[in-house]
Design an enzyme around this catalytic site. Structure first.
Site, PDB file in Angstrom:
ATOM      1  N   LYS A  43       0.820  -1.223   0.000  1.00  0.00           N
ATOM      2  CA  LYS A  43       0.000   0.000   0.000  1.00  0.00           C
ATOM      3  C   LYS A  43       0.849   1.266   0.000  1.00  0.00           C
ATOM      4  O   LYS A  43       0.595   2.201  -0.753  1.00  0.00           O
ATOM      5  CB  LYS A  43      -0.919   0.038   1.242  1.00  0.00           C
ATOM      6  CG  LYS A  43      -1.952  -1.046   1.322  1.00  0.00           C
ATOM      7  CD  LYS A  43      -2.929  -0.797   2.470  1.00  0.00           C
ATOM      8  CE  LYS A  43      -2.314  -0.893   3.856  1.00  0.00           C
ATOM      9  NZ  LYS A  43      -1.821  -2.227   4.198  1.00  0.00           N
ATOM     10  N   ASN A  80      -3.404   6.488   5.598  1.00  0.00           N
ATOM     11  CA  ASN A  80      -2.793   5.583   6.562  1.00  0.00           C
ATOM     12  C   ASN A  80      -1.279   5.765   6.641  1.00  0.00           C
ATOM     13  O   ASN A  80      -0.630   5.219   7.523  1.00  0.00           O
ATOM     14  CB  ASN A  80      -3.134   4.129   6.189  1.00  0.00           C
ATOM     15  CG  ASN A  80      -2.871   3.151   7.309  1.00  0.00           C
ATOM     16  OD1 ASN A  80      -3.256   3.385   8.449  1.00  0.00           O
ATOM     17  ND2 ASN A  80      -2.218   2.048   6.989  1.00  0.00           N
ATOM     18  N   HIS A  82      -4.103  -9.036  10.409  1.00  0.00           N
ATOM     19  CA  HIS A  82      -4.965  -8.415  11.432  1.00  0.00           C
ATOM     20  C   HIS A  82      -6.073  -9.353  11.915  1.00  0.00           C
ATOM     21  O   HIS A  82      -7.157  -8.899  12.293  1.00  0.00           O
ATOM     22  CB  HIS A  82      -5.596  -7.121  10.896  1.00  0.00           C
ATOM     23  CG  HIS A  82      -4.601  -6.079  10.496  1.00  0.00           C
ATOM     24  ND1 HIS A  82      -3.711  -5.524  11.393  1.00  0.00           N
ATOM     25  CD2 HIS A  82      -4.342  -5.503   9.294  1.00  0.00           C
ATOM     26  CE1 HIS A  82      -2.956  -4.633  10.752  1.00  0.00           C
ATOM     27  NE2 HIS A  82      -3.315  -4.613   9.490  1.00  0.00           N
TER      28      HIS A  82
END
Length: 453
Positions: free
Chosen positions: A121, A144, A191
């Site tokens: 990302k 982010n 996650h």
């Protein structure tokens, strides 16, 4: 459509970077703002002073149930679980609960590029912003990474492209967030300590597509089965990227060149030999960036120039130094197992691998084939060390507890031509503030070795 915040009661939950930015923005728009964080006051002193200076009420050391009642808007930071009891109660009372990215979307007048994925990302977001800027468009980059999206609300104009990295945690809290270009790079388990199941994680990532309309664009990885399986979840025009096959619409590789097809015509973008980044995963990132650039309106030469001069993102397979013939690489951003796999695939053999940190519910045994083939030794650190040691096999394991111990033991063992790689497959929060802190410490220790200390 912008929210009317004048005189509204607004609560920000979580005093991280995005929480502070949200609170200051809400206050600047006339809201009566309270901030609540579970950390003790002593850990938040600088943030508290800043907020108090702006007339914002601060609650620390826990979340009081009364704090959540009677709010016109609740903005939750990504680090706060969306299913926290106080938030569930607020939703039951009809209070709107959104995240900082959703708040920002209400105030960003220009097109948004939103990029998500388990890995890549940050590199792709940074590269996409540089490509769009090379196309002579006014460009802002954050989310982010780096700057919270809400910080751009007063800078963005109708012709500004805002390029955002967005995480699964941020996507959990969207309502109307609608990117002009939505990109999913890949989806592999990550996650799971928060999302509980892989299906929940996939569904969170897929939310990036849910508000898109037919004049928007979705860019998906044709080589990643989970990502490709989300094609039916968007109303946008669908484009692909692939390093393994030619696609009808999107970017691909043929004969050592990158091409882009729009469904009608084909254009040559650049030779692979000009890509400055190491590893097959970075080729995928570049292909995604090429698709974004074309869809944003950039010319082939502008895209080529931006890629050719692109520098690797800090903490992402970053070369640090050569010490006594051994190369040291910092991939602190490899916070999950798949990222570690991609890092190892960038080196054919003779790797000294530093693994460990805060476990995220990962299965480390999937590393074993690569460990046998490419890794001389694994040095375990942090809270996940025992779990990692119980699951990995195929190479020597050196329990090291701390990052400094691991680096010094690797230095003692490594021979000329070897590689010492920090690609920990874990979060950093057991011993460090974040992955950047961990990466900086790694580099400081390596530079001290290079200086003979």
């Amino acid at each position: 459509m912008s929210l009317d915040l004048q005189n509204k009661r607004a609560l920000v939950v979580g005093l991280g970077k995005s929480g502070v930015a949200s609170a200051l923005f809400l206050k600047s728009r006339g809201a009566r703002v309270t901030v609540s964080d579970s950390k003790p006051e002593a850990e938040l002193r600088s943030e508290i002073l800043l907020l108090l200076d702006h007339g914002i009420t601060v609650e620390t050391g826990g979340h009081g149930d009364r704090t959540f009642r009677g709010q016109d808007l609740i903005v939750v930071s990504p680090g706060v679980p969306f299913d926290a009891p106080q938030l569930e109660q607020a939703r039951a009372l009809g209070e709107p609960v959104i995240g900082e990215v959703e708040l920002a979307a209400q105030f960003l007048p220009g097109p948004i590029v939103a990029i998500t994925g388990a890995n890549g990302k940050t590199t792709t977001t940074t590269l996409a912003a540089e490509i769009i800027a090379a196309g002579k468009f006014h460009t802002l980059v954050g989310g982010n990474i780096g700057t919270p999206a809400i910080s751009f609300a007063d800078q963005a104009k109708p012709d500004t492209w805002t390029v955002l990295e967005v995480s699964s945690f941020q996507l959990e809290t969207i309502v109307s967030f609608r990117p002009r270009i939505a990109v999913i790079l890949n989806i592999t388990p990550d996650h799971l300590d928060r999302h509980k199941t892989f299906t929940n994680y996939v569904n969170a990532k897929a939310r990036i597509l849910e508000n898109q309309q037919p004049d928007d664009f979705a860019v998906l990885n044709a080589d990643d089965p989970t990502t490709a399986g989300l094609a039916g979840r968007t109303r946008a025009q669908l484009f692909w990227f692939s390093r393994k096959k030619e696609v009808e619409k999107g970017s691909f590789v043929r004969g050592g060149q990158i091409f882009f097809r729009d469904g009608k015509s084909e254009r040559e973008i650049m030779p692979l030999a000009e890509i400055p980044l190491k590893g097959a995963h970075n080729l995928e990132n570049v292909l995604a960036g090429v698709s974004i650039g074309v869809l944003a309106g950039c010319q082939s030469g502008q895209i080529r120039a931006a890629v050719r001069t692109f520098k690797a993102v800090e903490h992402r397979l970053e070369f640090v130094a050569t010490v006594a013939g051994v190369d040291y690489f910092n991939d602190s951003k490899a916070t999950n197992v798949d990222a570690t796999i991609k890092a190892l695939e960038s080196f054919p053999a003779n790797v000294h691998l530093i693994l460990g940190g805060k476990d995220k519910g990962s299965d480390y045994s999937v590393l074993n084939e690569l460990l046998r083939a490419r890794v001389k030794r694994v040095y375990t650190i942090g809270a996940a060390a025992a779990k990692i040691e119980s699951q990995i096999a195929g190479t020597e394991i050196v329990p090291s507890q701390t990052l400094e111990n691991a680096i010094r033991r690797a230095r003692e063992s490594a021979a000329t031509g070897d590689v010492v790689l920090l690609a920990p497959a874990c979060a950093s929060f057991d011993q460090f503030e974040n992955y950047e802190h961990r990466g900086r410490i790694f580099k400081e220790i390596v530079h001290s070795l290079a200086a003979g200390k």
